[in-house]
Design a protein around this motif. Sequence first.
Motif, PDB file in Angstrom:
ATOM      1  N   ARG A   1      -2.684   5.325   1.112  1.00 27.72           N
ATOM      2  CA  ARG A   1      -3.050   5.547   2.514  1.00 27.72           C
ATOM      3  C   ARG A   1      -3.719   6.908   2.698  1.00 27.72           C
ATOM      4  N   PHE A   2      -3.177   7.911   2.010  1.00 27.05           N
ATOM      5  CA  PHE A   2      -3.800   9.231   2.078  1.00 27.05           C
ATOM      6  C   PHE A   2      -5.203   9.199   1.471  1.00 27.05           C
TER       7      PHE A   2
ATOM      8  N   LYS B   1       0.849  -1.184   0.000  1.00 23.79           N
ATOM      9  CA  LYS B   1       0.000   0.000   0.000  1.00 23.79           C
ATOM     10  C   LYS B   1       0.889   1.240   0.000  1.00 23.79           C
ATOM     11  N   THR B   2       0.799   2.020  -1.048  1.00 25.17           N
ATOM     12  CA  THR B   2       1.630   3.213  -1.171  1.00 25.17           C
ATOM     13  C   THR B   2       1.158   4.307  -0.220  1.00 25.17           C
ATOM     14  N   ILE B   3       2.025   5.302  -0.069  1.00 28.90           N
ATOM     15  CA  ILE B   3       1.656   6.449   0.769  1.00 28.90           C
ATOM     16  C   ILE B   3       0.422   7.139   0.199  1.00 28.90           C
ATOM     17  N   GLY B   4       0.389   7.232  -1.157  1.00 30.09           N
ATOM     18  CA  GLY B   4      -0.756   7.858  -1.805  1.00 30.09           C
ATOM     19  C   GLY B   4      -2.050   7.119  -1.518  1.00 30.09           C
TER      20      GLY B   4
ATOM     21  N   THR C   1      -5.410   7.436  -5.852  1.00 34.13           N
ATOM     22  CA  THR C   1      -4.209   6.593  -5.809  1.00 34.13           C
ATOM     23  C   THR C   1      -3.564   6.477  -7.181  1.00 34.13           C
TER      24      THR C   1
END
Length: 743
Positions: free
Chosen positions: A395-396, A390-393, A662
């Motif tokens: 998660r945001f 799961k990328t940071i994007g 994402t």
Amino acid sequence: MNNFANKYGNGVTGPRGRWITLIVWIVLTASLSMLWPTVNSQENNSAANLPASYPSVQADEVAKREFPNAEGLPALIVWHRETGLTDDDLKAVQKFAETFTAKPLPEQTALPPYHQMPLPALKSQLSENKKTLVTPIVFANGAETDVLNENFDALREQVKSQTGADPFAEKLASDRLIVRVSGPAGISVDAVGLFKSADVSLLIATVLLVLVLLLLIYRSPILAFIPLIGVGFAYGVTSPILGYMAKIGWIEVDGQAISIMTVLLFGAGTDYCLFLVARFRQLLTVEPNKWTALKQAISGSSGAIAMSGFTVVLALAALLLADYGAVKRFAVPFSLSIFIMAIASLTLVPALLAVLGRASFYPFVPRTPDMIRERAEKKGVPVPQIRSRKTIGARFASLVVRKPWTVIVVTVAFLAGSASFVPGITYTYDLLSSFPKDMQSREGFTLIGQSFSEGSLAPVKLMADTEGKAVDLQAVMQKLEYVDTVSAPQKGAINPNIVSVNVELHANPYDNEAMKLIPELRAAAESALQAAGVAAPADRVWVAGQTATQHDTKQAGVRDERVIIPVVIVLIALLLLAYLRSFVAMLYLIATVVLSFGSALGLGWLVLHYVMGADAIAGAIPLYAFVFLVALGEDYNIFMISSIWKKRKQMPLKEAIREGVTETGGVITSAGLILAGTFAVLATLPIQVLLQFGLITAIGVLLDTFIVRPFLVPAITTVLGRAAFWPGKTYDVEEARLKGESV
């Protein structure tokens, strides 16, 4: 639309189409470059900025007609010695005057006969502290900058040969003879020189920055050059077209417009290329056939690219409505360059990707899971585990969907808080304040201000038609507390009833304080005429000079903001409405970028004022920054919202928002960093107006990239739900599934 996209994709990326596309671009660029002049060769840095309807322009016309001997472009030669000018220094002044009286420079129209004055008479011209002497040399109005520059070179060589030293190279703290060229002519030449020297350094710095950022982001030396090639060809086509248009008189271009156009091309042009490249790279991880992947990438991104480009083109074209020439001259170069860059992004770049295929991303070539497995089996190595992280994007994006109200409150509070500093901004129209303090003409002005009145650098020329009645303009002006000296009155050459006086103010003639005095000077003259019984005194007073011009410049700027800003908002609103078919989405997409602009202006002021020590920012900055930030910021909204709009037909809205944010997060972040970086390059230049514009625009792009696009816009869309699409047709996937319909 799908049919058209497929045909278009086949046309520019097919086995023959890709090569034809490349050849067309090469031939077009080469042909235009050979047939038409480059835009740089057609620069006119002395073009008029104010229309004929403005009072200062009308006053200049009266001055040219009635007082032709006083007209011209003066260069003020400032002679200074900290310990006091010596007899030898004054003899050098006399020799200087004798030389250029006997053999005038090209375009030279006047030079006082200092060589005929005895030394005692010349000493009477010195400043009170005996340290400074100012000798004017006047050139014809409209004299080319190149001619003036050559004249100043000849002038410097003559002074150096007479004095046996180089007084132009001496620092202001030196005890030796110091000479500087100032005045309107000196300032004009120095300003053009700054822009010319900035052009080359700006181009090199921009190319290197974009190249380094692309290498860091994609880690592919081949891919890093693809957007640069696209931008290079776009510039190669744009430059001769603009050059031809300028040559035949359709448009005027100046150095400032060309400098910013270069940055805009590299920044926005690279963004458009990345929108396509990122989609192509993503599809190559699931589609084994590179041709199919490229066609799907074109089909999926061409609409957003075209819409983004069209938005910027129309917003920049709105600058044609400006009264102020420097703003109006931006319109055609900027809009045409973006238009051609958008075409290059949709034709040339896909053709290059078609030729290179997966090799575009070497050494990190994107492959499908099956291709990775087959490759590992051929090499006899274990199949690498493909882990879904799961990328940071992502998660945001999940945070935005889970807590949209929290996100909205926090982001709006930050943006609105930053924008709250905007009312406290001080604006300046001081031309000199935009230049480096060590610039020759600015140093000359400093010396004049220290030894004489600052107002002597650029006196205000006040003219009045007295109708033959007894009106003592000199006495009227001299009574004003903010006036230093007033010249003896002169009568007009054609209409002797028109009387002129030169008014030297106590204030810096380029400063805001001096500008505020122009209406007062006019009112004082009108009152004197009215008291003498002159009919319609308001129509019989003219105020000319640099200060009057800057007063009108401010009025033109205020007028342009009131006209252009609403037009830009309406144009972008109509485009969004046509593209998204949602009135609600149009409203909040416009509102978010306007809020982002206000925040960028406020944060920019904090940095410029409290960190960099600027007392004020250039008056034109808000309009420049607004047009660029609203148009370019809407680009990112369009690209992201297009993804959400498509995905909502296949999944529930919240999931579509999560997936859309994402999916587009990486490319928009990359594009935003590159665009902000290219504008930040302007902040490295010694010209304050470009530094301020570059810094504020870079901050605005970063706000759009990291706050508005990933947080605020998707959070608002989440809260509004189906209402975000009103009055357009909504498609509820969950409802369709309950009804047993296919999705």
